[in-house]
Design an enzyme around this catalytic site. Structure first.
Site, mmCIF file in Angstrom:
data_model
loop_
_atom_site.group_PDB
_atom_site.id
_atom_site.type_symbol
_atom_site.label_atom_id
_atom_site.label_comp_id
_atom_site.label_asym_id
_atom_site.label_seq_id
_atom_site.Cartn_x
_atom_site.Cartn_y
_atom_site.Cartn_z
ATOM 1 N N SER A 215 35.662 6.608 21.359
ATOM 2 C CA SER A 215 36.483 7.610 22.035
ATOM 3 C C SER A 215 37.047 7.041 23.341
ATOM 4 O O SER A 215 37.652 5.969 23.333
ATOM 5 C CB SER A 215 35.639 8.877 22.255
ATOM 6 O OG SER A 215 36.444 9.973 22.583
ATOM 7 N N ASP B 183 39.653 12.436 11.927
ATOM 8 C CA ASP B 183 39.428 12.636 13.367
ATOM 9 C C ASP B 183 40.421 13.679 13.882
ATOM 10 O O ASP B 183 41.632 13.499 13.757
ATOM 11 C CB ASP B 183 39.644 11.288 14.082
ATOM 12 C CG ASP B 183 39.346 11.336 15.577
ATOM 13 O OD1 ASP B 183 39.171 12.446 16.119
ATOM 14 O OD2 ASP B 183 39.302 10.262 16.195
ATOM 15 N N HIS C 232 35.535 12.501 14.303
ATOM 16 C CA HIS C 232 35.671 11.729 15.539
ATOM 17 C C HIS C 232 34.395 10.992 15.937
ATOM 18 O O HIS C 232 34.410 9.805 16.237
ATOM 19 C CB HIS C 232 36.105 12.662 16.670
ATOM 20 C CG HIS C 232 36.385 11.948 17.966
ATOM 21 N ND1 HIS C 232 37.370 10.983 18.078
ATOM 22 C CD2 HIS C 232 35.813 12.046 19.195
ATOM 23 C CE1 HIS C 232 37.389 10.518 19.333
ATOM 24 N NE2 HIS C 232 36.460 11.142 20.028
#
Length: 413
Positions: A235, A329, A363
């Site tokens: 991320s 995601d 994600h």
């Protein structure tokens, strides 16, 4: 006389969290119907549970590696690890993380009679420890200069291939991925970069000099094998790793898990260089009836207009790249970022990066057997956001990605 039902784990009492766990029940009646339920409490006391319905074999044996779960539980079908990856919090929007790697999670398994709701009589129960720190792995808190970090060193005599591990928005110092990776022979530095001890409280601006200090700490460490180190980021940690690889010396391999190739969320500074964050348009947030936000479309395109200044010049990097991409995601366009990063590298005559895409993965691609979190609080948005993913596909992606990441670092470090 039949013996009382009993649970058999393999390994028997303790295993590493990212290792498979074999579960069997013996001493049941022939073709007896039972419900199995797992429970686990995190360090904040929040309860996670999963349950599945089974039928024993003719011999009264139930081996999860051979018996499919019947419909009506948290999952169905042949899923030997389903009772772990399907764990869900009782409290909504809560993600399972490990805060103290020195203590294991305690997994409780109960076997109930029948397939009713609520389940029938308790027939057997057992506990199993899911540990993070392998025997002999050293956990070393690091407070050198400005660095706030924890170093994990494998057992035995080094030097070992070195990796810096960065988590995303949320700050603090998550150690569990670094710790699990060190179990496989890597020297891994879990590095905090905001909202921890005396580091900045907010994500306003980051100075690459701080990260450079951490790189130099690793390069100079007697237990770290040179000449370069690896970077692993998820991320927001992914775009920070991309920036580190682009501007700092001594980086040989960079693995990004659903990372961005544009600078996101905070200004990045290094010496006289400033990279602005990608602009966001909060009007593009979609909020569902249940109050969960989908932020997939909020970031501007880094290929257009002034937002091009946010694209990190990764062609300056002297390292190999691996992009791990969850194709479901919902946090941001990870696949787009990987493809555009690859195009930019190749346009500058650089080696094509490895891109591994996982359909149905969201994600937060974590180490194996962390249950998928469909939605949780996002500190910057101030409400729960949807992360994407389908639980079984996500679980399979985590198992494979973990192997891909280790193989990538073994090859290049």
């Amino acid at each position: 006389a039949s013996m009382a039902p009993s649970i058999r784990f393999s390994p028997a009492t303790r295993s590493l969290f990212d290792e498979p766990l074999a579960i069997a029940v013996q001493g049941l009646g022939p073709r007896q119907q039972v419900t199995l339920r797992t429970s686990l409490r995190d360090e904040k006391g929040e309860l996670f549970q999963a349950s599945a319905r089974y039928q024993a074999g003719d011999d009264g044996e139930l081996d999860l590696a051979r018996c499919p779960a019947l419909p009506g539980g948290s999952f169905s079908g042949l899923e030997p690890m389903g009772l772990l990856w399907a764990l869900q919090p009782q409290r909504p929007f809560w993600r399972l993380v490990k805060r103290d790697v020195q203590s294991p999670f305690l997994l409780q398994l109960e076997v109930f009679e029948g397939h009713g709701k609520p389940p029938g009589r308790l027939l057997a129960q057992a506990q199993h420890e899911r540990a993070f720190l392998r025997d002999g792995v050293r956990r070393v808190p690091v407070r050198e200069g400005r660095i706030r970090a924890t170093l994990f060193l494998p057992p035995g005599n080094g030097p070992f291939p070195g990796i810096i591990d960065l988590y995303g928005t949320g700050g603090g110092l998550p150690e569990y991925r670094a710790c699990l990776l060190a179990n496989y022979g890597f020297a891994v530095l879990a590095l905090a970069y905001y909202s921890y001890e005396d580091l900045p409280k907010e994500m306003k601006e980051f100075h690459l000099e701080y990260f450079e200090e951490a790189v130099n700490y690793m390069l100079q460490h007697t237990q770290v094998k040179g000449p370069g180190i690896g970077l692993l980021g998820i991320s927001k940690g992914g775009d920070l790793c991309t920036s580190m690889a682009s501007f700092l010396k001594g980086i040989t391999a960079t693995a990004l898990i659903n990372g961005s190739v544009a600078n996101v969320g905070a200004v990045l500074r290094y010496k006289d260089i400033t990279i602005p964050p990608l602009n966001i348009n909060l009007k593009r947030i979609k909020v569902s009836k249940s109050g969960i936000a989908d932020i997939f479309d909020t970031l501007n395109n880094p290929l257009e207009g002034p937002d091009q200044q946010s694209f990190i010049p990764l062609e300056k990097a002297e390292c190999r790249f691996l992009f791990i991409v969850g194709q479901d995601d919902r946090n941001w366009k990870s696949e787009f970022f990987a493809v555009e990063g690859s195009k930019r590298l190749q346009a500058h005559g650089k080696e094509k990066p490895e891109i591994v895409c996982y359909p149905g993965a969201g994600h937060y691609i974590e180490p194996p057997f962390f249950p998928m979190c469909a939605a949780s609080m996002h500190l910057l948005v101030g409400k729960p956001v949807v992360w994407g993913g389908e639980p079984k596909a996500h679980c399979e992606a985590q198992i494979d990605a973990w192997q891909q990441i280790q193989a990538f670092f073994r090859k290049h470090l």
